[in-house]
Design a protein around this motif. Structure first.
Motif, PDB file in Angstrom:
ATOM      1  N   VAL A  58      42.940  42.685  76.356  1.00 47.11           N
ATOM      2  CA  VAL A  58      42.032  43.092  77.615  1.00 47.11           C
ATOM      3  C   VAL A  58      40.534  43.120  77.080  1.00 47.11           C
ATOM      4  O   VAL A  58      39.696  42.656  77.874  1.00 47.11           O
ATOM      5  CB  VAL A  58      42.606  44.601  77.912  1.00 47.11           C
ATOM      6  CG1 VAL A  58      41.352  45.146  79.000  1.00 47.11           C
ATOM      7  CG2 VAL A  58      43.868  44.512  78.569  1.00 47.11           C
ATOM      8  N   SER A  59      40.344  43.441  75.984  1.00 43.35           N
ATOM      9  CA  SER A  59      38.729  43.614  75.416  1.00 43.35           C
ATOM     10  C   SER A  59      38.266  42.146  75.490  1.00 43.35           C
ATOM     11  O   SER A  59      37.239  41.885  75.943  1.00 43.35           O
ATOM     12  CB  SER A  59      38.630  44.030  73.969  1.00 43.35           C
ATOM     13  OG  SER A  59      39.134  45.612  74.220  1.00 43.35           O
ATOM     14  N   LEU A  60      39.157  41.241  74.796  1.00 41.99           N
ATOM     15  CA  LEU A  60      38.516  39.749  74.678  1.00 41.99           C
ATOM     16  C   LEU A  60      38.417  39.293  76.005  1.00 41.99           C
ATOM     17  O   LEU A  60      37.631  38.609  76.452  1.00 41.99           O
ATOM     18  CB  LEU A  60      39.525  39.124  73.732  1.00 41.99           C
ATOM     19  CG  LEU A  60      39.415  39.411  72.407  1.00 41.99           C
ATOM     20  CD1 LEU A  60      40.487  38.654  71.613  1.00 41.99           C
ATOM     21  CD2 LEU A  60      37.902  38.902  71.633  1.00 41.99           C
ATOM     22  N   GLY A  61      39.284  39.664  76.782  1.00 42.88           N
ATOM     23  CA  GLY A  61      39.352  38.999  78.250  1.00 42.88           C
ATOM     24  C   GLY A  61      38.004  39.529  79.091  1.00 42.88           C
ATOM     25  O   GLY A  61      37.409  38.835  79.549  1.00 42.88           O
ATOM     26  N   GLU A  65      35.094  37.196  80.456  1.00 42.28           N
ATOM     27  CA  GLU A  65      34.997  37.300  81.834  1.00 42.28           C
ATOM     28  C   GLU A  65      33.502  37.538  81.985  1.00 42.28           C
ATOM     29  O   GLU A  65      32.783  37.001  82.861  1.00 42.28           O
ATOM     30  CB  GLU A  65      35.661  38.460  82.671  1.00 42.28           C
ATOM     31  CG  GLU A  65      35.303  38.645  84.177  1.00 42.28           C
ATOM     32  CD  GLU A  65      36.229  39.961  84.486  1.00 42.28           C
ATOM     33  OE1 GLU A  65      35.510  40.655  85.111  1.00 42.28           O
ATOM     34  OE2 GLU A  65      37.628  39.841  84.112  1.00 42.28           O
ATOM     35  N   LYS A  66      32.611  38.330  81.352  1.00 44.61           N
ATOM     36  CA  LYS A  66      31.277  38.740  81.420  1.00 44.61           C
ATOM     37  C   LYS A  66      30.615  37.842  80.754  1.00 44.61           C
ATOM     38  O   LYS A  66      29.312  37.877  80.625  1.00 44.61           O
ATOM     39  CB  LYS A  66      31.075  40.197  81.115  1.00 44.61           C
ATOM     40  CG  LYS A  66      31.607  41.045  81.822  1.00 44.61           C
ATOM     41  CD  LYS A  66      31.560  42.654  81.601  1.00 44.61           C
ATOM     42  CE  LYS A  66      32.152  43.569  82.379  1.00 44.61           C
ATOM     43  NZ  LYS A  66      31.508  43.592  83.843  1.00 44.61           N
ATOM     44  N   GLY A  67      30.810  36.720  79.959  1.00 41.17           N
ATOM     45  CA  GLY A  67      30.218  35.623  79.405  1.00 41.17           C
ATOM     46  C   GLY A  67      29.468  36.427  78.174  1.00 41.17           C
ATOM     47  O   GLY A  67      28.495  35.744  77.717  1.00 41.17           O
ATOM     48  N   LEU A  68      30.326  37.360  77.514  1.00 38.88           N
ATOM     49  CA  LEU A  68      29.595  37.870  76.206  1.00 38.88           C
ATOM     50  C   LEU A  68      30.445  37.711  75.046  1.00 38.88           C
ATOM     51  O   LEU A  68      30.082  38.404  74.024  1.00 38.88           O
ATOM     52  CB  LEU A  68      29.677  39.453  76.426  1.00 38.88           C
ATOM     53  CG  LEU A  68      28.828  39.843  77.893  1.00 38.88           C
ATOM     54  CD1 LEU A  68      29.150  41.462  77.826  1.00 38.88           C
ATOM     55  CD2 LEU A  68      27.385  39.863  77.601  1.00 38.88           C
ATOM     56  N   GLU A  69      31.242  36.537  74.981  1.00 40.62           N
ATOM     57  CA  GLU A  69      31.765  36.290  73.776  1.00 40.62           C
ATOM     58  C   GLU A  69      30.894  35.773  72.471  1.00 40.62           C
ATOM     59  O   GLU A  69      31.310  36.449  71.375  1.00 40.62           O
ATOM     60  CB  GLU A  69      32.714  35.070  73.946  1.00 40.62           C
ATOM     61  CG  GLU A  69      33.633  34.892  74.995  1.00 40.62           C
ATOM     62  CD  GLU A  69      33.049  33.935  76.261  1.00 40.62           C
ATOM     63  OE1 GLU A  69      33.682  33.173  76.724  1.00 40.62           O
ATOM     64  OE2 GLU A  69      31.835  34.133  76.718  1.00 40.62           O
ATOM     65  N   LYS A  70      29.786  35.729  72.565  1.00 39.82           N
ATOM     66  CA  LYS A  70      28.888  35.363  71.347  1.00 39.82           C
ATOM     67  C   LYS A  70      28.100  36.592  71.170  1.00 39.82           C
ATOM     68  O   LYS A  70      27.681  36.990  70.077  1.00 39.82           O
ATOM     69  CB  LYS A  70      28.095  34.389  71.665  1.00 39.82           C
ATOM     70  CG  LYS A  70      29.021  32.905  71.632  1.00 39.82           C
ATOM     71  CD  LYS A  70      28.203  31.854  71.567  1.00 39.82           C
ATOM     72  CE  LYS A  70      29.015  30.491  71.753  1.00 39.82           C
ATOM     73  NZ  LYS A  70      28.700  29.212  71.741  1.00 39.82           N
ATOM     74  N   SER A  71      27.543  37.174  72.536  1.00 44.49           N
ATOM     75  CA  SER A  71      26.690  38.193  71.933  1.00 44.49           C
ATOM     76  C   SER A  71      27.105  39.860  71.842  1.00 44.49           C
ATOM     77  O   SER A  71      26.496  40.574  71.433  1.00 44.49           O
ATOM     78  CB  SER A  71      25.457  38.247  73.222  1.00 44.49           C
ATOM     79  OG  SER A  71      26.295  38.649  74.523  1.00 44.49           O
TER      80      SER A  71
END
Length: 96
Positions: A58-61, A65-71
């Protein structure tokens, strides 16, 4: 005779701990940090999750979803409770 009783009690205690030690139900809370460098600011999930794996997914999702994978980043907290005096959540353990 007393040694046998003590050994039996010790064995029973050890086996009971091994078998039922994980029987305690845990609740996992997701903490999303939009900025990896600033972990004082987080989004806390309103729901809890029954397993660490579900909390991670869920956290990774949410990060994706918010476009925060890298930051951004996340952590999952086990059995967290809000401490009124300290004004923050206290968890038994935190894992990524």
């Amino acid at each position: 005779m007393i040694k046998n009783i003590l050994l039996a009690a010790l064995a029973l205690t050890l086996f009971t701990g091994c078998i039922f030690g994980d029987a305690e139900e845990a609740e996992w809370t997701s903490y999303i940090y939009p900025d990896k460098a600033n972990t004082k600011r987080s989004l806390i999930s309103p729901a809890t999750f029954p397993t660490l794996e579900i909390c991670r997914k869920v956290s990774l999702g949410v990060l994706k979803e918010k476009g925060l994978e890298k930051s951004g980043t996340y952590k999952c907290g086990k059995n967290c409770n809000f401490h009124e005096g300290m004004k923050l959540d206290i968890c038994e353990e935190m894992k990524k």
